[in-house]
Design a protein around this motif. Sequence first.
Motif, PDB file in Angstrom:
ATOM      1  N   GLU A 110     -51.597 -29.209   7.464  1.00 48.18           N
ATOM      2  CA  GLU A 110     -51.407 -27.758   7.347  1.00 48.18           C
ATOM      3  C   GLU A 110     -51.916 -27.276   6.001  1.00 48.18           C
ATOM      4  O   GLU A 110     -51.910 -28.027   5.018  1.00 48.18           O
ATOM      5  N   LEU A 111     -52.364 -26.026   5.984  1.00 47.99           N
ATOM      6  CA  LEU A 111     -52.842 -25.408   4.745  1.00 47.99           C
ATOM      7  C   LEU A 111     -52.145 -24.059   4.586  1.00 47.99           C
ATOM      8  O   LEU A 111     -52.155 -23.240   5.506  1.00 47.99           O
ATOM      9  N   PHE A 112     -51.537 -23.874   3.437  1.00 44.51           N
ATOM     10  CA  PHE A 112     -50.800 -22.647   3.140  1.00 44.51           C
ATOM     11  C   PHE A 112     -51.610 -21.848   2.132  1.00 44.51           C
ATOM     12  O   PHE A 112     -52.036 -22.371   1.111  1.00 44.51           O
ATOM     13  N   ARG A 113     -51.777 -20.591   2.436  1.00 45.40           N
ATOM     14  CA  ARG A 113     -52.597 -19.739   1.570  1.00 45.40           C
ATOM     15  C   ARG A 113     -51.745 -18.670   0.906  1.00 45.40           C
ATOM     16  O   ARG A 113     -50.559 -18.546   1.227  1.00 45.40           O
ATOM     17  N   PRO A 114     -52.340 -17.929  -0.016  1.00 44.70           N
ATOM     18  CA  PRO A 114     -51.555 -16.909  -0.726  1.00 44.70           C
ATOM     19  C   PRO A 114     -50.785 -16.015   0.251  1.00 44.70           C
ATOM     20  O   PRO A 114     -51.304 -15.639   1.299  1.00 44.70           O
ATOM     21  N   GLY A 115     -49.540 -15.731  -0.102  1.00 41.53           N
ATOM     22  CA  GLY A 115     -48.692 -14.897   0.736  1.00 41.53           C
ATOM     23  C   GLY A 115     -47.751 -15.694   1.627  1.00 41.53           C
ATOM     24  O   GLY A 115     -46.876 -15.121   2.278  1.00 41.53           O
ATOM     25  N   THR A 116     -47.944 -17.020   1.648  1.00 41.12           N
ATOM     26  CA  THR A 116     -47.063 -17.863   2.451  1.00 41.12           C
ATOM     27  C   THR A 116     -45.653 -17.832   1.878  1.00 41.12           C
ATOM     28  O   THR A 116     -45.472 -17.939   0.668  1.00 41.12           O
ATOM     29  N   ARG A 117     -44.668 -17.702   2.735  1.00 43.63           N
ATOM     30  CA  ARG A 117     -43.267 -17.752   2.306  1.00 43.63           C
ATOM     31  C   ARG A 117     -42.820 -19.211   2.186  1.00 43.63           C
ATOM     32  O   ARG A 117     -43.258 -20.060   2.958  1.00 43.63           O
ATOM     33  N   ILE A 118     -41.946 -19.443   1.238  1.00 43.36           N
ATOM     34  CA  ILE A 118     -41.405 -20.790   1.058  1.00 43.36           C
ATOM     35  C   ILE A 118     -40.753 -21.278   2.351  1.00 43.36           C
ATOM     36  O   ILE A 118     -40.861 -22.447   2.714  1.00 43.36           O
ATOM     37  N   SER A 119     -40.093 -20.367   3.045  1.00 43.31           N
ATOM     38  CA  SER A 119     -39.420 -20.747   4.291  1.00 43.31           C
ATOM     39  C   SER A 119     -40.409 -21.308   5.310  1.00 43.31           C
ATOM     40  O   SER A 119     -40.062 -22.177   6.105  1.00 43.31           O
ATOM     41  N   GLU A 120     -41.655 -20.846   5.287  1.00 41.43           N
ATOM     42  CA  GLU A 120     -42.668 -21.369   6.204  1.00 41.43           C
ATOM     43  C   GLU A 120     -43.012 -22.810   5.844  1.00 41.43           C
ATOM     44  O   GLU A 120     -43.238 -23.646   6.717  1.00 41.43           O
ATOM     45  N   VAL A 121     -43.073 -23.104   4.559  1.00 36.73           N
ATOM     46  CA  VAL A 121     -43.377 -24.466   4.111  1.00 36.73           C
ATOM     47  C   VAL A 121     -42.218 -25.394   4.481  1.00 36.73           C
ATOM     48  O   VAL A 121     -42.434 -26.493   4.990  1.00 36.73           O
TER      49      VAL A 121
END
Length: 135
Positions: A110-121
């Motif tokens: 998975e790749l998380f980009r700017p604006g990702t919420r911590i809860s999503e991670v």
Amino acid sequence: MDRKIRILIGKPGLDGHDRGAKVIARALRDAGYEVIYTGLHQTPRMIINAAIQEDVDAIGLSILSGAHNYLFPQILELMRKEGLEDVVLFGGGIIPDEDVKELKSIGVKELFRPGTRISEVVQFIETQIRPMLVA
């Protein structure tokens, strides 16, 4: 027995921007995970060596330098050479859509980009890594 998930947050390459890596490392620690942060300017080999030494369940890379198409494949290659196929690789940074698709196709989970919420991670970790520990 339920044990803590161990996550290594790596900052490969010459990129000196580590605020995001530190924020995610702290947030994951606050969420109850055991987190190891490598610090700045790590080579792929240094990150893999730390992952082996720390016996981690996942490696998260923060890459803002635009070198993601070079560094992620190199880390994946070293993971395969070292028998770390059961370790989940994920990351974050400013990564264009077309590169996200390509990196996922070669094994980046998975790749998380700017604006990702911590809860999503955290949700990603709970759905992708936690089940591997109880299997």
